[in-house]
Design a protein around this motif. Structure first.
Motif, PDB file in Angstrom:
ATOM      1  N   LEU A 177       0.843  -1.261  -0.102  1.00 43.04           N
ATOM      2  CA  LEU A 177      -0.092  -0.067  -0.280  1.00 43.04           C
ATOM      3  C   LEU A 177       0.838   1.191  -0.078  1.00 43.04           C
ATOM      4  CD1 LEU A 177      -2.712   1.428   0.260  1.00 43.04           C
ATOM      5  CD2 LEU A 177      -2.575   1.335   2.596  1.00 43.04           C
ATOM      6  N   ASP A 179       0.543   5.169   0.237  1.00 44.47           N
ATOM      7  CA  ASP A 179      -0.555   6.019   0.681  1.00 44.47           C
ATOM      8  C   ASP A 179      -0.042   7.655   0.645  1.00 44.47           C
ATOM      9  OD1 ASP A 179      -2.877   6.879   1.281  1.00 44.47           O
ATOM     10  OD2 ASP A 179      -3.086   5.671   3.102  1.00 44.47           O
ATOM     11  N   VAL A 186      -1.634   9.951  -9.609  1.00 39.28           N
ATOM     12  CA  VAL A 186      -2.619   9.152  -9.753  1.00 39.28           C
ATOM     13  C   VAL A 186      -3.351   9.055 -10.932  1.00 39.28           C
ATOM     14  CG1 VAL A 186      -4.908   8.060  -8.448  1.00 39.28           C
ATOM     15  CG2 VAL A 186      -2.891   9.001  -7.094  1.00 39.28           C
ATOM     16  N   ILE A 215      -1.195  -0.540  -4.243  1.00 44.03           N
ATOM     17  CA  ILE A 215      -2.379   0.126  -4.266  1.00 44.03           C
ATOM     18  C   ILE A 215      -1.921   1.545  -3.826  1.00 44.03           C
ATOM     19  CG2 ILE A 215      -4.698   0.338  -2.848  1.00 44.03           C
ATOM     20  CD1 ILE A 215      -4.490  -2.480  -2.064  1.00 44.03           C
ATOM     21  N   ARG A 217      -2.817   5.544  -3.591  1.00 43.80           N
ATOM     22  CA  ARG A 217      -3.857   6.183  -3.146  1.00 43.80           C
ATOM     23  C   ARG A 217      -3.598   7.539  -2.718  1.00 43.80           C
ATOM     24  NH1 ARG A 217      -6.470   2.384   1.571  1.00 43.80           N
ATOM     25  NH2 ARG A 217      -5.477   3.358   3.317  1.00 43.80           N
ATOM     26  N   ASN A 218      -4.361   8.506  -2.914  1.00 47.46           N
ATOM     27  CA  ASN A 218      -4.395   9.898  -2.195  1.00 47.46           C
ATOM     28  C   ASN A 218      -5.763  10.123  -1.899  1.00 47.46           C
ATOM     29  OD1 ASN A 218      -4.119  12.474  -1.356  1.00 47.46           O
ATOM     30  ND2 ASN A 218      -3.016  13.063  -3.287  1.00 47.46           N
ATOM     31  N   LYS A 221      -8.803   9.069  -4.109  1.00 42.83           N
ATOM     32  CA  LYS A 221      -8.377   8.608  -5.485  1.00 42.83           C
ATOM     33  C   LYS A 221      -7.363   7.593  -5.172  1.00 42.83           C
ATOM     34  CE  LYS A 221      -8.818  12.531  -8.658  1.00 42.83           C
ATOM     35  NZ  LYS A 221      -8.186  13.258  -9.755  1.00 42.83           N
ATOM     36  N   SER A 222      -7.581   6.725  -6.048  1.00 45.71           N
ATOM     37  CA  SER A 222      -6.618   5.382  -6.046  1.00 45.71           C
ATOM     38  C   SER A 222      -6.456   4.726  -7.088  1.00 45.71           C
ATOM     39  CB  SER A 222      -7.132   4.386  -4.715  1.00 45.71           C
ATOM     40  OG  SER A 222      -8.248   3.843  -5.055  1.00 45.71           O
TER      41      SER A 222
END
Length: 455
Positions: A177, A179, A186, A215, A217-218, A221-222
């Motif tokens: 992940l 993040d 993205v 994965i 993401r922000n 949004k991912s």
């Protein structure tokens, strides 16, 4: 060499003499080449072990191969006569000798029966301990119960851990992940061909591994992405369906991507019961059925409580059906997911024509695996040698899939770190033709998920 054995006594050149390792039968049946894994230390083989190996010489299972291989190796090493000192294992290695045994050791006479082979092996190890003076003597066994008995009578006992994974926490998960990345980054995955170079302007990911999944993401949004070492890029992963089966989470999406990628020839799917490992593997196989000569589904037969097949009534097929039923259950799910009757009919046609075959893993031995989509279920019940045997049979155009749950092992001499499935994952990390995905969430039902987590 057995890593933790080094802590029992310092190396020979520093303080004292080499250790003496007394081997149980199950160690040899697990790895016929184990005697070369103990460096400069000596090996002792109780006569009872040779007697037990004699019962395993005939047969087509992996343990039968290991028994024959070990006995041939021992015969070549010892020559015409085996001296009391034993035979040299080679340069930089110790010696190997056979312990003749005798009456049950005095420590065991009043507490254990001499009729049990394990007790005679334990007695032989204690006799070696009496003879060795200050040399450390260690019983090596994959039988937890025998190790406990040895410890109870004052003998050091250890598992054979040469092919064990170092720790469960360090086992490769196949995904990460990421993040807090920038929104613009993205968005770049959703433009053009969905690929972003792994350079200074790409995702902030350190040392990505070939076919590793991410994965990214922000906030809200991912994007799902996979790293391809060939072009040093991250590629967006679509949630693609396979033969009517749609991914229900990110891990299943990663799994289907790897299963449908022709460049990836080996895939491992690990996860608890109900996470969809076998289902997505079978769906991907059916989706690509025209690219392969045959789809094979196999699983090792390790009955619960280790009860032999002979306890069940009926002929061979009747005995095997209960073990193959989970694979048929997955086919039923795929049939139900496909609304068109033609899809169900196609599955039955594949079964009737042997283009789709469900069989015990033991029946695969000796077959030529050319252009086969080969799914091996319950792989956590395989030894490292069995895993190697299966993969090395893969011919041109063959794809091999292993699925399993390393926390649900039915094999009496394997655990979460020593089974072949964990060993394979640990050794194959970084290979461009290999992908691994750990599926964490159960998707069978809400009830099954709660039971898996709480019970």
């Amino acid at each position: 060499m057995i890593d933790h054995a080094a802590s029992v006594c310092p190396p020979r050149s520093r303080v004292t003499f080499p250790k003496v390792f007394v081997l149980d039968t199950n160690v040899i049946l697990h790895d016929a080449n184990c005697i070369r894994k103990f460096e400069e230390n000596d090996i002792a083989i109780p006569m009872t072990v040779l007697e037990e190996l004699d019962r395993f010489k005939k047969g087509n299972e992996d343990i039968h191969f290991q028994a024959r291989q070990f006995l041939r190796t021992l015969d070549n090493l010892t020559g015409d006569v085996l001296s009391a000192e034993g035979a040299s294992l080679g340069e930089g290695l110790g010696h190997i000798r056979v312990i003749l045994g005798g009456p049950l050791h005095s420590r065991l006479k009043n507490i254990l029966s001499p009729e049990v082979p394990d007790h005679r092996i334990l007695s032989s190890a204690l006799q070696v301990l009496d003879q060795m003076n200050d040399r450390p003597v260690i019983l090596i066994s994959k039988d937890t119960n025998l190790r406990m008995k040895a410890k109870a009578v004052g003998l050091v006992a250890q598992d054979y851990s040469n092919d064990k994974v170092e720790s469960f926490d360090k086992l490769y998960s196949g995904k990460r992940l990421v993040d807090g990345v920038e929104t613009e980054l993205v968005d770049r995955f959703y433009s053009g061909h969905g690929a972003v170079l792994a350079d200074g302007n790409g995702p902030p990911i350190v040392a990505p591994i070939a076919n590793e999944n991410f994965i990214i993401r922000n906030g809200s949004k991912s994007v799902l992405a996979s790293y391809t070492a060939e072009d040093n890029s991250f590629h967006r992963v679509e949630k693609t369906s396979a033969y009517g089966i749609s991914p229900r989470n990110a891990e299943q999406a990663f799994a289907i991507r790897a299963l449908l990628d022709d460049k990836i020839k080996l895939v491992t799917l690990a996860g608890k019961a109900g996470s969809g490992k076998t289902l997505v593997a079978l769906a991907a196989a059916l989706e690509q059925r025209q690219n392969y000569r045959q789809i094979l589904l196999a699983r090792p037969i390790v009955p619960l409580s280790n009860r032999d097949l002979g306890y069940l009534p009926g002929d061979v097929q009747a005995k095997l059906d209960p073990y193959m039923q989970p694979l048929f259950d997955n086919l039923t799910v795929i049939r139900h997911e496909n609304q068109h009757q033609a899809a169900g009919d196609k599955i039955q046609e594949l079964l009737d024509t042997k283009k789709l075959e469900i069989t015990p893993l033991a029946y695969i031995r000796g077959r030529s695996l050319q252009r086969i989509f080969f799914i091996v279920d319950e792989a956590q019940n395989l030894t490292p040698h069995e895993i190697k045997t299966i993969i090395t049979r893969a011919g041109e155009g063959t794809k091999v899939i292993f699925t399993g749950d390393i926390h649900q092992i039915d094999h009496p001499y394997l655990d979460a770190l020593s089974n072949g499935f964990s060993y394979l994952i640990n050794r194959m990390v970084g290979q461009p033709l290999y992908a691994h995905i750990g599926l964490e969430k159960g998707e069978r039902s809400e009830l099954a998920e709660i039971a898996s987590d709480l019970l």
